[in-house]
Scaffold this active site. Structure first.
Site, short mmCIF file in Angstrom:
data_model
loop_
_atom_site.label_atom_id
_atom_site.label_comp_id
_atom_site.label_asym_id
_atom_site.label_seq_id
_atom_site.Cartn_x
_atom_site.Cartn_y
_atom_site.Cartn_z
N ALA A 65 0.61 -1.10 -0.07
CA ALA A 65 0.06 -0.04 0.04
C ALA A 65 1.01 1.35 0.04
O ALA A 65 2.14 1.06 0.42
CB ALA A 65 -0.80 0.00 1.24
N GLY A 108 0.62 -5.01 0.82
CA GLY A 108 -0.44 -4.71 -0.07
C GLY A 108 -0.23 -5.61 -1.14
O GLY A 108 -1.18 -6.13 -1.93
N GLU A 111 -0.56 -9.30 -0.56
CA GLU A 111 -2.12 -9.18 -0.38
C GLU A 111 -2.72 -9.36 -1.69
O GLU A 111 -3.83 -10.28 -1.87
CB GLU A 111 -2.57 -8.41 0.68
CG GLU A 111 -1.79 -8.46 1.87
CD GLU A 111 -2.55 -7.64 2.89
OE1 GLU A 111 -2.25 -6.28 2.54
OE2 GLU A 111 -2.77 -7.65 4.12
N GLU A 131 4.75 -5.13 7.04
CA GLU A 131 4.12 -4.18 7.66
C GLU A 131 4.45 -3.89 9.08
O GLU A 131 4.79 -2.59 9.33
CB GLU A 131 2.61 -4.60 7.61
CG GLU A 131 1.85 -4.31 6.25
CD GLU A 131 1.68 -5.50 5.60
OE1 GLU A 131 2.73 -6.48 5.94
OE2 GLU A 131 0.95 -5.61 4.56
N1 CO8 Z 1 4.61 3.24 -0.56
C1 CO8 Z 1 4.94 4.60 -0.91
N2 CO8 Z 1 6.12 4.79 -1.96
C2 CO8 Z 1 6.91 3.54 -2.06
C3 CO8 Z 1 6.53 2.37 -1.56
C4 CO8 Z 1 5.31 2.19 -0.68
N3 CO8 Z 1 4.92 0.94 -0.21
N4 CO8 Z 1 7.57 1.38 -2.05
C5 CO8 Z 1 8.38 2.14 -2.79
N5 CO8 Z 1 7.82 3.43 -2.80
C6 CO8 Z 1 8.56 4.54 -3.38
C7 CO8 Z 1 9.76 5.11 -2.44
O1 CO8 Z 1 9.51 6.15 -1.60
C8 CO8 Z 1 10.46 5.94 -3.77
O2 CO8 Z 1 10.04 7.19 -4.02
P1 CO8 Z 1 10.96 8.61 -4.11
O3 CO8 Z 1 11.64 8.15 -5.24
O4 CO8 Z 1 9.92 9.52 -4.27
O5 CO8 Z 1 11.78 8.39 -2.85
C9 CO8 Z 1 10.36 5.01 -5.25
O6 CO8 Z 1 9.15 3.99 -4.68
C10 CO8 Z 1 11.49 4.11 -5.17
O7 CO8 Z 1 11.60 3.17 -4.06
P2 CO8 Z 1 13.15 3.03 -3.52
O8 CO8 Z 1 14.05 4.10 -3.75
O9 CO8 Z 1 12.69 2.74 -1.79
O10 CO8 Z 1 13.48 1.67 -4.07
P3 CO8 Z 1 14.79 0.65 -3.50
O11 CO8 Z 1 14.80 -0.11 -4.81
O12 CO8 Z 1 15.61 1.25 -2.81
O13 CO8 Z 1 13.56 -0.34 -2.62
C11 CO8 Z 1 11.77 -1.41 -1.85
C12 CO8 Z 1 12.37 -1.08 -3.03
C13 CO8 Z 1 12.69 -2.40 -0.82
C14 CO8 Z 1 10.59 -2.08 -2.27
C15 CO8 Z 1 11.47 -0.14 -0.74
O14 CO8 Z 1 10.77 1.01 -1.67
C16 CO8 Z 1 10.58 -0.38 0.23
O15 CO8 Z 1 10.84 -1.11 1.34
N6 CO8 Z 1 9.31 0.00 0.15
C17 CO8 Z 1 8.21 -0.11 1.12
C18 CO8 Z 1 7.64 -1.55 1.20
C19 CO8 Z 1 6.62 -1.68 2.53
O16 CO8 Z 1 7.10 -1.49 3.54
N7 CO8 Z 1 5.70 -2.35 1.88
C20 CO8 Z 1 4.52 -2.41 2.86
C21 CO8 Z 1 3.72 -1.33 3.08
S1 CO8 Z 1 2.38 -1.21 4.15
C22 CO8 Z 1 1.22 -2.16 3.66
O17 CO8 Z 1 1.29 -2.54 2.29
C23 CO8 Z 1 0.01 -2.34 4.23
C24 CO8 Z 1 -0.98 -3.20 3.65
C25 CO8 Z 1 -2.53 -2.87 4.25
C26 CO8 Z 1 -3.45 -2.74 2.92
C27 CO8 Z 1 -4.65 -1.96 3.43
C28 CO8 Z 1 -4.75 -1.07 2.25
C29 CO8 Z 1 -4.95 0.63 2.72
#
Ligand code: CO8
Length: 257
Positions: A65, A108, A111, A131
């Site tokens: 998400a 998400g 999921e 998460e």
């Molecule tokens: N949300 C928002 N932005 C994101 C997300 C995310 N989940 N994942 C990546 N991005 C963005 C980064 O912020 C970045 O943006 P910017 O260039 O503006 O800084 C861009 O994508 C590229 O990402 P990275 O530079 O971080 O790329 P890397 O290759 O270094 O890393 C990763 C990739 C490992 C995937 C890293 O981006 C990461 O850890 N992302 C977050 C993953 C995460 O924690 N996901 C779980 C989120 S919580 C969730 O899903 C709850 C679900 C509940 C469902 C209910 C519905 C509402």
């Protein structure tokens, strides 16, 4: 702004939905979730679509998400968003959904993949429920679907550590139907979708509905559901066509009637 979910038609009766937020690793913002729900509702209702492939890009199926959409939100605001209605629309799509997963299927995104009926994973795909690392827990079925899919001990390990598993591991654990080299994921998913699209659509719809509903029922009730659906299919033209074609040693033509 380009469409954040793109619809393509890679073959007869097959639809392909591609999540298209490459700059955000396909994170599921409100617009993506709305478009996914809307598209699947529409595809679910149109007879010419018999199977749907759901994919992202080479780097990410979906990295969760959108954290930026919810970081400062309060509980009541989150509740008022009624996101579960959008997820429900995806879960209730009557057509078979094949997820083609390369890269991150995190949070998400994992999921979402688990809403599909079949998951084709690239060897280097990455599945995780991370998460907990940002102070929350899965909220779109992750705890429940993962437990039912891989069992308690694998699920708890993923849920409590947030550690990812690769496509290869996911397939071994039963979290993916099949694993292929990354470059072959989409083709494989389309091949599977095409094969399913050649099957009688009413039988496919009954298989999906009964298999999913039966999971949450007692065995007796689930067997009854199966029996009723089995009997019902004998009212279809496709049943007559399928069995007659077998006896006449020819290929059947299915119409979904
Ligand atoms: N949300 C928002 N932005 C994101 C997300 C995310 N989940 N994942 C990546 N991005 C963005 C980064 O912020 C970045 O943006 P910017 O260039 O503006 O800084 C861009 O994508 C590229 O990402 P990275 O530079 O971080 O790329 P890397 O290759 O270094 O890393 C990763 C990739 C490992 C995937 C890293 O981006 C990461 O850890 N992302 C977050 C993953 C995460 O924690 N996901 C779980 C989120 S919580 C969730 O899903 C709850 C679900 C509940 C469902 C209910 C519905 C509402």
């Amino acid at each position: 702004m380009a469409d954040e979910v793109v619809l393509e038609r890679p073959g007869q009766h097959v639809a392909l939905l591609r999540i298209n937020r490459p700059d955000a690793k396909n994170a599921l913002n409100a617009e993506v979730r709305r478009l996914l729900a809307e598209s699947l509702e529409r595809l679910g209702a149109e007879p010419e679509t018999r199977a749907v492939v759901l994919t992202g890009n080479e780097e990410a199926f979906a990295a969760g998400a959108d954290i930026k959409d919810m970081a400062e939100a309060g509980a009541i605001e989150l509740m008022a968003r009624n996101n579960h209605l959008l997820w429900r629309a995806i879960a209730q799509c009557p057509k078979p959904i094949i997820a083609a997963v390369n890269g991150y299927a995190w949070g998400g995104g994992c999921e979402l993949a688990m809403h599909a009926d079949i998951i084709v994973a690239g060897e280097n795909a990455s599945f995780a429920q991370p998460e907990v690392k940002v102070g929350i827990m899965p909220g779109a079925g992750g705890t429940q679907r993962l437990m039912r899919t891989v069992g308690k001990y694998k699920a708890m390990l993923m849920l409590m550590t947030g550690q990812p598993v690769s496509g290869l591991e996911a397939e071994r654990m039963g979290l993916a139907s099949t694993v292929v080299p990354d470059s072959e994921v989409l083709d494989k998913a389309i091949t599977i979708a095409t094969a399913i699209a050649r099957m009688p659509p009413l039988a496919i719809a009954q298989i999906k509905e009964v298999a999913l509903a039966g999971q949450d029922a007692s065995l007796e009730t689930a067997l009854m559901l199966e029996r009723k659906a089995f009997h019902l299919l004998f009212a279809s033209r496709d049943q007559k066509e399928g069995m007659r074609a077998f006896m006449e040693k020819r290929k059947p033509t299915y119409e979904g009637r």
